[in-house]
Design an enzyme around this catalytic site. Structure first.
Site, PDB file in Angstrom:
ATOM      1  N   ASN A   7     -14.802   2.498   1.604  1.00 21.11           N
ATOM      2  CA  ASN A   7     -13.335   2.537   1.599  1.00 21.11           C
ATOM      3  C   ASN A   7     -12.797   3.674   2.461  1.00 21.11           C
ATOM      4  OD1 ASN A   7     -13.774   4.779  -0.070  1.00 21.11           O
ATOM      5  ND2 ASN A   7     -11.821   4.451  -1.102  1.00 21.11           N
ATOM      6  N   ASP A  56     -13.882   5.541  -3.805  1.00 26.05           N
ATOM      7  CA  ASP A  56     -13.417   4.903  -5.042  1.00 26.05           C
ATOM      8  C   ASP A  56     -14.239   5.412  -6.234  1.00 26.05           C
ATOM      9  OD1 ASP A  56     -11.388   3.353  -3.972  1.00 26.05           O
ATOM     10  OD2 ASP A  56     -12.674   1.617  -3.623  1.00 26.05           O
ATOM     11  N   THR A 107      -9.440  -1.323   2.841  1.00 23.27           N
ATOM     12  CA  THR A 107      -9.165  -1.939   1.547  1.00 23.27           C
ATOM     13  C   THR A 107      -9.413  -3.430   1.619  1.00 23.27           C
ATOM     14  OG1 THR A 107      -7.625  -1.986  -0.310  1.00 23.27           O
ATOM     15  CG2 THR A 107      -6.651  -2.202   1.883  1.00 23.27           C
ATOM     16  N   THR A 131     -17.326 -15.068 -12.608  1.00 27.59           N
ATOM     17  CA  THR A 131     -18.563 -15.676 -12.120  1.00 27.59           C
ATOM     18  C   THR A 131     -19.728 -14.909 -12.741  1.00 27.59           C
ATOM     19  OG1 THR A 131     -17.378 -16.047 -10.050  1.00 27.59           O
ATOM     20  CG2 THR A 131     -19.763 -16.392  -9.999  1.00 27.59           C
ATOM     21  N   LYS A 177     -13.946  -4.168   2.567  1.00 26.11           N
ATOM     22  CA  LYS A 177     -14.763  -2.992   2.237  1.00 26.11           C
ATOM     23  C   LYS A 177     -16.249  -3.230   2.481  1.00 26.11           C
ATOM     24  CE  LYS A 177     -11.649  -0.977  -1.181  1.00 26.11           C
ATOM     25  NZ  LYS A 177     -11.460  -0.577  -2.576  1.00 26.11           N
ATOM     26  N   GLY A 194     -16.794  -6.978  -8.538  1.00 24.76           N
ATOM     27  CA  GLY A 194     -16.593  -6.760  -7.104  1.00 24.76           C
ATOM     28  C   GLY A 194     -16.797  -5.287  -6.749  1.00 24.76           C
ATOM     29  N   GLY A 195     -16.243  -4.901  -5.596  1.00 26.70           N
ATOM     30  CA  GLY A 195     -16.440  -3.539  -5.099  1.00 26.70           C
ATOM     31  C   GLY A 195     -15.926  -2.480  -6.063  1.00 26.70           C
ATOM     32  N   SER A 253       0.823  -1.219   0.000  1.00 28.69           N
ATOM     33  CA  SER A 253       0.000   0.000   0.000  1.00 28.69           C
ATOM     34  C   SER A 253       0.855   1.267   0.000  1.00 28.69           C
ATOM     35  CB  SER A 253      -0.916   0.019   1.226  1.00 28.69           C
ATOM     36  OG  SER A 253      -1.613   1.252   1.242  1.00 28.69           O
ATOM     37  N   ASN A 283     -17.576 -10.964 -16.137  1.00 33.63           N
ATOM     38  CA  ASN A 283     -16.952 -11.416 -14.890  1.00 33.63           C
ATOM     39  C   ASN A 283     -16.760 -12.927 -14.927  1.00 33.63           C
ATOM     40  OD1 ASN A 283     -16.016 -10.793 -12.232  1.00 33.63           O
ATOM     41  ND2 ASN A 283     -17.822 -11.857 -11.436  1.00 33.63           N
TER      42      ASN A 283
HETATM   43  P1  NAP Z   1     -13.034  -7.808  -5.266  1.00 37.06           P
HETATM   44  O1  NAP Z   1     -14.268  -7.205  -4.678  1.00 37.06           O
HETATM   45  O2  NAP Z   1     -12.395  -8.961  -4.589  1.00 37.06           O
HETATM   46  O3  NAP Z   1     -13.401  -8.259  -6.780  1.00 37.06           O
HETATM   47  C1  NAP Z   1     -12.449  -8.885  -7.589  1.00 37.06           C
HETATM   48  C2  NAP Z   1     -13.028  -9.127  -8.982  1.00 37.06           C
HETATM   49  O4  NAP Z   1     -12.000  -9.705  -9.772  1.00 37.06           O
HETATM   50  C3  NAP Z   1     -14.201 -10.081  -8.997  1.00 37.06           C
HETATM   51  O5  NAP Z   1     -15.065  -9.700 -10.033  1.00 37.06           O
HETATM   52  C4  NAP Z   1     -13.525 -11.427  -9.300  1.00 37.06           C
HETATM   53  O6  NAP Z   1     -14.361 -12.338 -10.017  1.00 37.06           O
HETATM   54  C5  NAP Z   1     -12.404 -11.000 -10.229  1.00 37.06           C
HETATM   55  N1  NAP Z   1     -11.267 -11.935 -10.123  1.00 37.06           N
HETATM   56  C6  NAP Z   1     -10.435 -12.090  -9.071  1.00 37.06           C
HETATM   57  N2  NAP Z   1      -9.499 -13.046  -9.342  1.00 37.06           N
HETATM   58  C7  NAP Z   1      -9.786 -13.503 -10.586  1.00 37.06           C
HETATM   59  C8  NAP Z   1      -9.180 -14.495 -11.418  1.00 37.06           C
HETATM   60  N3  NAP Z   1      -8.112 -15.213 -11.035  1.00 37.06           N
HETATM   61  N4  NAP Z   1      -9.729 -14.702 -12.650  1.00 37.06           N
HETATM   62  C9  NAP Z   1     -10.804 -14.000 -13.060  1.00 37.06           C
HETATM   63  N5  NAP Z   1     -11.424 -13.041 -12.297  1.00 37.06           N
HETATM   64  C10 NAP Z   1     -10.911 -12.798 -11.082  1.00 37.06           C
HETATM   65  O7  NAP Z   1     -11.891  -6.727  -5.447  1.00 37.06           O
HETATM   66  P2  NAP Z   1     -12.093  -5.162  -5.714  1.00 37.06           P
HETATM   67  O8  NAP Z   1     -12.103  -4.433  -4.423  1.00 37.06           O
HETATM   68  O9  NAP Z   1     -13.251  -4.997  -6.626  1.00 37.06           O
HETATM   69  O10 NAP Z   1     -10.710  -4.764  -6.429  1.00 37.06           O
HETATM   70  C11 NAP Z   1     -10.372  -5.196  -7.727  1.00 37.06           C
HETATM   71  C12 NAP Z   1      -9.055  -4.562  -8.160  1.00 37.06           C
HETATM   72  O11 NAP Z   1      -9.266  -3.156  -8.339  1.00 37.06           O
HETATM   73  C13 NAP Z   1      -7.967  -4.674  -7.088  1.00 37.06           C
HETATM   74  O12 NAP Z   1      -7.106  -5.722  -7.436  1.00 37.06           O
HETATM   75  C14 NAP Z   1      -7.236  -3.362  -7.106  1.00 37.06           C
HETATM   76  O13 NAP Z   1      -6.005  -3.518  -7.777  1.00 37.06           O
HETATM   77  C15 NAP Z   1      -8.099  -2.462  -7.954  1.00 37.06           C
HETATM   78  N6  NAP Z   1      -8.491  -1.253  -7.199  1.00 37.06           N
HETATM   79  C16 NAP Z   1      -7.792  -0.123  -7.461  1.00 37.06           C
HETATM   80  C17 NAP Z   1      -8.125   1.045  -6.814  1.00 37.06           C
HETATM   81  C18 NAP Z   1      -7.358   2.304  -7.134  1.00 37.06           C
HETATM   82  O14 NAP Z   1      -7.477   3.269  -6.375  1.00 37.06           O
HETATM   83  N7  NAP Z   1      -6.621   2.365  -8.216  1.00 37.06           N
HETATM   84  C19 NAP Z   1      -9.154   1.072  -5.862  1.00 37.06           C
HETATM   85  C20 NAP Z   1      -9.851  -0.118  -5.624  1.00 37.06           C
HETATM   86  C21 NAP Z   1      -9.495  -1.273  -6.296  1.00 37.06           C
HETATM   87  P3  NAP Z   1     -15.364 -13.345  -9.257  1.00 37.06           P
HETATM   88  O15 NAP Z   1     -16.618 -12.556  -9.002  1.00 37.06           O
HETATM   89  O16 NAP Z   1     -15.542 -14.448 -10.213  1.00 37.06           O
HETATM   90  O17 NAP Z   1     -14.672 -13.752  -7.982  1.00 37.06           O
END
Ligand code: NAP
Length: 292
Positions: free
Chosen positions: A95, A110, A70, A161, A74, A138-139, A23, A159
């Protein structure tokens, strides 16, 4: 309380999540606090889910000022918050927490980060005429999907899933146009997409390698926004650059969501340029350069 060392009398801000080793929030916020000579300091709380309750309790005893939340907390953190913002309610994701005399207010900055990153990338999202394809449900995906859909953009969700893509599209149906997309439908979308957003951990340090986005979809008429910010350049943004697409990098969202949190905690304008320089310097230290 678990976390890094808290010796001074300054009021506490910090981040709760796990893992937190990559982070950049502490570096970014502490630089901004010192720049404005604020009586605040930012700490890491890398904890397990069963430690959240005690951590929040301890932090309240210390009259903490604010928290970022994070991955992967969240959603679960919502039960500790007294008042949720509209955006936190619709995205089911908090967040940022603000502590006002023991009452906890939960926000989703976000969404502001997504809107700001796209605006700064000169995307005319307010007109609402864009076809937006979001990878993930996801979030982070929700944080992009809700504001973009409300502005009238046509939001498509793909997605791993599929059921979660359907659920997200369904919850967007009150605000605007939205469709769940199956992986095998992607080739048919070639030439029909204006903005691609990656909201999965593909390309992130420690995340799945490569990209989830078929290379064939990328071209000069598309803007690619990868939310992953560490590393700065991901396999997706590299492929997008190679194919002449316009690129918006995850660090742009990271800074904007952080600036929105900073302003909630401090009631001061965030020193954006300093925050940007601090984040870029630290990403570059890790060997990543944008060449500008
Ligand atoms: P999350 O709620 O855990 O959601 C993750 C998503 O990615 C879900 O749709 C999941 O699919 C999919 N996924 C995870 N692993 C996968 C794999 N091996 N193959 C295919 N799909 C996969 O996480 P989140 O909070 O939404 O965050 C997602 C990403 O956004 C983070 O990794 C982070 O890098 C980025 N982010 C960046 C910021 C920023 O400020 N730049 C802020 C927030 C997040 P399923 O539904 O099938 O599990």
């Amino acid at each position: 309380m678990k976390g890094d060392k808290m010796g001074s009398k300054k009021r506490i801000c910090g981040i709760i999540g796990n893992p937190l080793s990559h982070s950049l929030s502490p570096i970014m916020h502490n630089a901004a606090f010192s720049h404005l000579k604020l009586d605040l300091e930012y700490h890491l709380f890398e904890i397990n889910e069963n430690e959240i309750s005690q951590t929040i309790y301890d932090l309240k005893l210390k009259s903490f000022r604010g928290l970022n939340i994070t991955h992967p907390y969240k959603k679960v953190i919502m039960e500790y918050v007294d008042v949720l913002s509209e955006s936190a309610k619709e995205t089911h994701s908090v967040n940022t927490i603000l502590n006002e005399a023991g009452k906890l207010f939960g926000y989703n900055t976000d969404s502001e980060g997504v809107v700001s990153a796209l605006r700064n990338g000169n995307m005319d999202i307010e007109k609402g005429l864009n076809n937006v394809l979001i990878f993930g449900a996801g979030g982070a995906a929700r944080s992009a999907a809700f504001p973009l859909s409300k502005m009238g953009n046509n939001v498509m969700i793909v997605n791993r899933t599929f059921r979660r893509a359907e659920d997200l599209a369904q919850s967007l149906s009150n605000s605007g146009n939205s469709t769940p997309i199956r992986m095998d439908e992607l080739p048919g979308l070639k030439g029909k997409i204006d903005i691609i957003i990656n909201a999965t951990p593909f390309g992130m340090k420690g995340g799945p390698s490569g990209s989830f986005v078929p290379r064939d979809l990328l071209g000069p008429d598309i803007t690619v926004f990868d939310m992953v910010y560490n590393p700065m350049r991901t396999p997706l943004t590299l492929a997008a650059e190679e194919r002449g697409a316009k690129v918006i990098y995850g660090f742009q969202m990271f800074i904007a969501q952080g600036a929105a949190a900073f302003e909630l905690w401090t009631n001061e304008r965030a020193p954006l340029e300093l925050m940007r320089k601090t984040v870029l310097r630290n990403l570059e230290k890790e060997g990543d350069h944008l060449g500008r």
